[in-house]
Design an enzyme around this catalytic site. Structure first.
Site, PDB file in Angstrom:
ATOM      1  CG  ASP A  18      -2.070  -0.918   1.119  1.00 61.95           C
ATOM      2  OD1 ASP A  18      -2.390  -1.055  -0.062  1.00 61.95           O
ATOM      3  OD2 ASP A  18      -2.409  -1.495   1.982  1.00 61.95           O
ATOM      4  CG  ASP A 143      10.204   4.195 -28.741  1.00 59.45           C
ATOM      5  OD1 ASP A 143      10.990   4.686 -29.222  1.00 59.45           O
ATOM      6  OD2 ASP A 143      10.060   3.958 -27.459  1.00 59.45           O
TER       7      ASP A 143
HETATM    8 ZN    ZN Z   1      -4.187  -1.890  -0.686  1.00 60.97          ZN
END
Ligand code: ZN
Length: 174
Positions: A18, A143
């Site tokens: 997170d 590219d």
């Molecule tokens: Zn998360």
């Protein structure tokens, strides 16, 4: 690292990380240096969850730090876009099943790694195939090795986004 190793030894295959920036959410957590240092200790899939504003600014940095997957919030950006890239030698069949899940294909027209290489003309067939299959609203970026002499071939094949490095930033357009 010790705790991550313990989770891995217990059978975990993914590590959900997170990332919070103190803006999109009030808290702040890990960023690239932590991911980078953990990367050395494990081969687990790093599932990086970005709870940050304008995540598009940092996608490359998270991937370079060792993220295997990057999840961003629709609330955090007004122009989400997913793209997949393919090397010159890889057949287009390798990405066929992902085409309806992405907004853009980046077709490499040189082997990735360094600038100044020559455009591999056979990628034009790949571009044409993708354009035919995905229609006019789809983005196809090309590219590698594009210059004033071959840009028309890429455009005519169906590319609508052109990357030019050497031709723009080195002063030796043929
Ligand atoms: Zn998360």
């Amino acid at each position: 690292a010790e705790q991550v190793k313990r989770a891995e030894n217990a059978g975990a295959q993914w590590l959900h990380i997170d990332v919070m920036d103190g803006h999109f959410v009030p808290n702040m957590t890990f960023a690239m240096p932590v991911i980078k240092s953990l990367r050395k200790y494990t081969d687990m899939f790093f599932d990086v969850h970005l709870m940050i504003d304008k995540p598009e600014r940092y996608i490359d940095e998270f991937i370079n730090a060792g993220a295997d997957g990057v999840t961003f919030h629709i609330e955090a950006t007004d122009k989400p876009k997913a793209a997949i890239s393919i090397n010159p030698k890889t057949p287009v069949s390798a990405i066929e099943k992902y085409l309806d899940k992405v907004d853009m294909v980046l077709v490499m027209s040189v082997e990735p790694g360094y600038g100044g290489q020559k455009y591999i003309e056979s990628v034009n067939e790949k571009i044409a195939y993708i354009r035919e299959k995905m229609g006019s609203d789809f983005d196809i970026e090309v590219d590698g090795g594009i210059n004033a002499n071959n840009i028309d071939n890429a455009i005519n094949a169906g590319a609508n986004i052109i990357v030019a490095g050497t031709a723009v930033f080195n002063d030796d357009i043929e």
